[in-house]
Design a protein around this motif. Structure first.
Motif, PDB file in Angstrom:
ATOM      1  N   GLN A  70      49.866  34.269  49.305  1.00 19.15           N
ATOM      2  CA  GLN A  70      49.857  33.241  50.357  1.00 19.15           C
ATOM      3  C   GLN A  70      48.491  32.566  50.473  1.00 19.15           C
ATOM      4  OE1 GLN A  70      51.143  35.413  53.816  1.00 19.15           O
ATOM      5  NE2 GLN A  70      53.286  35.451  53.163  1.00 19.15           N
ATOM      6  N   GLU A  71      47.427  33.314  50.147  1.00 13.01           N
ATOM      7  CA  GLU A  71      46.069  32.759  50.235  1.00 13.01           C
ATOM      8  C   GLU A  71      45.680  31.966  48.988  1.00 13.01           C
ATOM      9  OE1 GLU A  71      43.770  36.278  50.996  1.00 13.01           O
ATOM     10  OE2 GLU A  71      44.241  36.242  53.143  1.00 13.01           O
ATOM     11  N   GLY A  72      46.599  31.858  48.023  1.00  9.14           N
ATOM     12  CA  GLY A  72      46.330  31.067  46.830  1.00  9.14           C
ATOM     13  C   GLY A  72      45.733  31.859  45.675  1.00  9.14           C
ATOM     14  N   TYR A  73      45.915  33.161  45.656  1.00  9.38           N
ATOM     15  CA  TYR A  73      45.466  34.043  44.576  1.00  9.38           C
ATOM     16  C   TYR A  73      43.955  34.005  44.359  1.00  9.38           C
ATOM     17  CZ  TYR A  73      50.452  33.455  43.606  1.00  9.38           C
ATOM     18  OH  TYR A  73      51.808  33.377  43.720  1.00  9.38           O
ATOM     19  N   PRO A  74      43.160  34.221  45.408  1.00 11.43           N
ATOM     20  CA  PRO A  74      41.701  34.181  45.226  1.00 11.43           C
ATOM     21  C   PRO A  74      41.212  35.373  44.385  1.00 11.43           C
ATOM     22  CG  PRO A  74      42.237  34.988  47.416  1.00 11.43           C
ATOM     23  CD  PRO A  74      43.537  34.551  46.770  1.00 11.43           C
ATOM     24  N   LEU A  75      40.152  35.155  43.637  1.00 12.77           N
ATOM     25  CA  LEU A  75      39.569  36.220  42.821  1.00 12.77           C
ATOM     26  C   LEU A  75      38.286  36.786  43.437  1.00 12.77           C
ATOM     27  CD1 LEU A  75      40.102  34.731  39.251  1.00 12.77           C
ATOM     28  CD2 LEU A  75      41.324  36.634  40.306  1.00 12.77           C
ATOM     29  N   GLU A  76      37.941  36.358  44.648  1.00 11.26           N
ATOM     30  CA  GLU A  76      36.741  36.871  45.310  1.00 11.26           C
ATOM     31  C   GLU A  76      36.949  38.340  45.681  1.00 11.26           C
ATOM     32  OE1 GLU A  76      38.182  33.896  46.510  1.00 11.26           O
ATOM     33  OE2 GLU A  76      36.822  32.728  45.265  1.00 11.26           O
ATOM     34  N   VAL A  77      35.911  39.128  45.483  1.00 11.15           N
ATOM     35  CA  VAL A  77      35.972  40.564  45.748  1.00 11.15           C
ATOM     36  C   VAL A  77      35.853  40.820  47.254  1.00 11.15           C
ATOM     37  CG1 VAL A  77      34.799  42.768  45.363  1.00 11.15           C
ATOM     38  CG2 VAL A  77      35.029  41.127  43.494  1.00 11.15           C
ATOM     39  N   LEU A  78      36.827  41.555  47.799  1.00 12.71           N
ATOM     40  CA  LEU A  78      36.802  41.933  49.212  1.00 12.71           C
ATOM     41  C   LEU A  78      36.066  43.260  49.415  1.00 12.71           C
ATOM     42  CD1 LEU A  78      40.511  41.182  50.248  1.00 12.71           C
ATOM     43  CD2 LEU A  78      38.507  39.707  50.481  1.00 12.71           C
ATOM     44  N   ARG A  79      36.226  44.155  48.442  1.00 17.78           N
ATOM     45  CA  ARG A  79      35.564  45.460  48.526  1.00 17.78           C
ATOM     46  C   ARG A  79      35.172  45.870  47.117  1.00 17.78           C
ATOM     47  NH1 ARG A  79      38.934  47.943  51.591  1.00 17.78           N
ATOM     48  NH2 ARG A  79      40.211  48.875  49.998  1.00 17.78           N
ATOM     49  N   GLU A  80      33.906  46.232  46.972  1.00 20.29           N
ATOM     50  CA  GLU A  80      33.401  46.593  45.653  1.00 20.29           C
ATOM     51  C   GLU A  80      33.977  47.915  45.160  1.00 20.29           C
ATOM     52  OE1 GLU A  80      29.191  44.719  44.861  1.00 20.29           O
ATOM     53  OE2 GLU A  80      29.139  46.055  46.590  1.00 20.29           O
TER      54      GLU A  80
END
Length: 188
Positions: free
Chosen positions: A111-121
């Motif tokens: 739903q968020e557009g498939y982001p690749l940003e890391v939420l948790r390392e």
């Protein structure tokens, strides 16, 4: 399509997570789905082949690779519905210690557009940051950054006496640090 999903599950020895399985049924994706120039979600035709080729279930038995970032990193889901997170890790580092969280659930992530940003390392990264080696490297780099800033201040007109006094103090800090931590890994 439903038989295809069952065939994939049987061949890989996993049960596809509910939200992802529903996505495949709804979207009817036999071929790969290119989200953008970086992200590819595997269609049912290549899901089995990619997981087999990269031996995902050998290294991560409870996971399935559902796509990649076009740079050698796998997009993974745990095949247990109680862990809904979307993970990212290199195909050359298929272990749970190297997996970063990029989505809290497949549904939310899509739903968020498939982001690749890391939420948790990844746990291994977090463990390294807590290590003595990392702490020493950070302290050593801070002293050198202060020396670099001092050189910049000199170039913008700092008086010579102040510059020399501060430079001697920083050089002494470096010398003391190197003596105190001799034999330890802190240089990159």
């Amino acid at each position: 399509m439903n038989n295809n999903i069952r065939d994939i599950e049987e061949a890989l020895g996993v049960i596809l997570p509910g939200a992802y399985s529903s996505f495949l049924l709804q979207e009817q994706l036999p071929g790969d789905h290119f989200i953008n120039d970086l992200l590819t979600l595997y269609g049912t035709d290549s899901l089995l082949e990619r997981n087999t080729t990269y031996q995902v279930q050998h290294y991560l038995p409870a996971y399935i690779s559902i796509g990649d970032d076009s740079g050698g990193q796998a997009i993974l889901l745990h095949c247990n519905d109680s862990d809904e997170k979307v993970y990212l890790t290199g195909y050359g580092a298929l272990d749970t210690g190297s997996m970063e969280v990029i989505g809290n659930s497949f549904s939310t992530w899509s739903q968020e557009g498939y982001p690749l940003e890391v939420l948790r390392e990844a746990p291994d990264v977090l463990a390294f940051r807590a290590s003595e080696t990392y702490q020493l490297r950070t302290a050593y780099q801070e002293i050198h950054r202060a020396l670099t800033q001092l050189e910049k201040a000199k170039a913008t007109g700092m008086d010579l006496k102040t510059y020399l006094t501060q430079k001697r103090a920083l050089q002494q800090q470096i010398k003391d640090f190197e003596i105190q931590h001799a034999g330890k890994k802190y240089r990159v």
